[in-house]
Design an enzyme around this catalytic site. Structure first.
Site, PDB file in Angstrom:
ATOM      1  N   ASP A 219      -0.956  -7.588  -2.569  1.00 26.69           N
ATOM      2  CA  ASP A 219      -0.889  -7.227  -1.024  1.00 26.69           C
ATOM      3  C   ASP A 219      -1.961  -6.297  -0.609  1.00 26.69           C
ATOM      4  O   ASP A 219      -1.985  -5.862   0.584  1.00 26.69           O
ATOM      5  CB  ASP A 219       0.194  -6.788  -0.332  1.00 26.69           C
ATOM      6  CG  ASP A 219       0.845  -5.479  -0.958  1.00 26.69           C
ATOM      7  OD1 ASP A 219       0.432  -5.248  -2.035  1.00 26.69           O
ATOM      8  OD2 ASP A 219       1.327  -4.576  -0.444  1.00 26.69           O
ATOM      9  N   GLU A 220      -3.047  -6.375  -1.274  1.00 31.34           N
ATOM     10  CA  GLU A 220      -4.276  -5.461  -0.847  1.00 31.34           C
ATOM     11  C   GLU A 220      -5.438  -6.242  -0.641  1.00 31.34           C
ATOM     12  O   GLU A 220      -5.891  -7.358  -1.281  1.00 31.34           O
ATOM     13  CB  GLU A 220      -4.538  -4.557  -2.238  1.00 31.34           C
ATOM     14  CG  GLU A 220      -3.462  -3.569  -2.709  1.00 31.34           C
ATOM     15  CD  GLU A 220      -3.827  -2.707  -3.859  1.00 31.34           C
ATOM     16  OE1 GLU A 220      -5.006  -3.006  -4.475  1.00 31.34           O
ATOM     17  OE2 GLU A 220      -3.224  -1.430  -3.858  1.00 31.34           O
TER      18      GLU A 220
END
Length: 294
Positions: A219-220
């Site tokens: 989720d970066e």
């Protein structure tokens, strides 16, 4: 021009007229599209049946037309140089579709001056495969954003350009989605993937032309953009934070995954891309700790 050269001692053999007719027949029926054109104007003087089939135009429409009006340059290395057309070009068909052709030109001495002899190949399918492979090599499959490798290469290039651009800086914005692991564990990977894809669309919606948005892993995400100063960078961060703060609609309700964000701004072209990314990453984790304390 004769394709058949009989032995000089032989009394039999094709006449020059027969050789010329054979040559014309071979060119006309060649499986490769062929055109002959004037070097100075690019006006087509002759087009064989292969060229008629490739372009979808009649011979009457082709003869007298300019090659440059039929072709669209696709690569910086191609062009109309000294009358030669070499490289890949787009060819607009009467149907509205576009083909990609590979063109090669030879210069031919002719009465009254030289002319261009062009042979073309339809490489639409091969070009499509190459574009797909290039896209896969630079983009994240799930979100459609650029991937980490391309983002780092882009950042390195942007930093090099700082040497010539003293009016701007390069900002790296590093972010991840708070609570995403909980969403993934509670609702499953399908919902998690939907959140990631939606976050990517939101991120792309607030980045400008010329900015780069990338998914690194999990989720970066990373944004690389040109800014006037640190205040300008802070405004961009505020826009990103606001759009990612909005809830994500799911069946039966809505989920929240606001972003923790860190930003690092480079004014020195000597700064390494990986060092700038690490700095933004560290500041993102500082932001995450503040959110947890709050």
């Amino acid at each position: 021009m004769s394709l058949l050269v009989p032995d000089e001692s032989s009394e039999s053999g094709p006449t020059p007229e027969a050789s010329a007719r054979l040559f014309d027949a071979l060119v006309e029926s060649s499986p490769h599209p062929i055109a002959v054109y004037a070097l100075d104007t690019g006006v087509i003087d002759y087009a064989n049946l292969g060229m008629v089939g490739l372009t979808g135009l009649s011979r009457a429409s082709l003869v007298g037309a300019r090659l440059r009006d039929l072709l669209t340059e696709l690569q910086p290395s191609t062009g109309y140089s000294d009358g030669r057309l070499n490289g890949q070009y787009g060819l607009a068909l009467p149907t509205g579709r576009t083909r990609i052709i590979e063109a090669r030109t030879e210069l031919i001495a002719a009465p009254g001056g030289s002319c261009g002899h062009l042979i073309a190949w339809d490489v639409t399918e091969q070009a499509g495969v190459q574009r797909k492979l290039a896209y896969q090599a630079t983009h994240d499959t799930l979100t459609g954003l650029y991937n980490e490798a391309h983002a780092v290469a882009y950042l390195s290039s942007a930093l090099r350009h700082l040497r010539a651009d003293h009016d701007h800086s390069v900002a790296v914005i590093y972010l991840d989605l708070n609570g995403f692991k909980r969403i993934n564990d509670s609702y499953g990977h399908q919902v998690g993937d939907e959140i990631l894809a939606a976050a990517a669309r939101r991120l792309a919606s607030v980045t400008r032309a010329g900015d780069l948005a990338a998914r690194l892993h999990g989720d970066e995400f990373l944004v690389v953009c040109k800014v006037n100063n640190t205040i300008h960078a802070a405004h961009i961060v505020d826009r990103i934070r606001a759009v990612l703060r909005e809830p994500y609609p799911v069946a039966g309700g809505a989920l929240h995954a606001p972003a923790s964000i860190g930003v690092a701004v480079a004014v020195d072209p000597a700064v390494r891309a990986d060092a700038l990314v690490r700095c933004a990453d560290q500041r993102m984790y500082s932001d995450k700790r503040l959110v947890r304390i709050a």
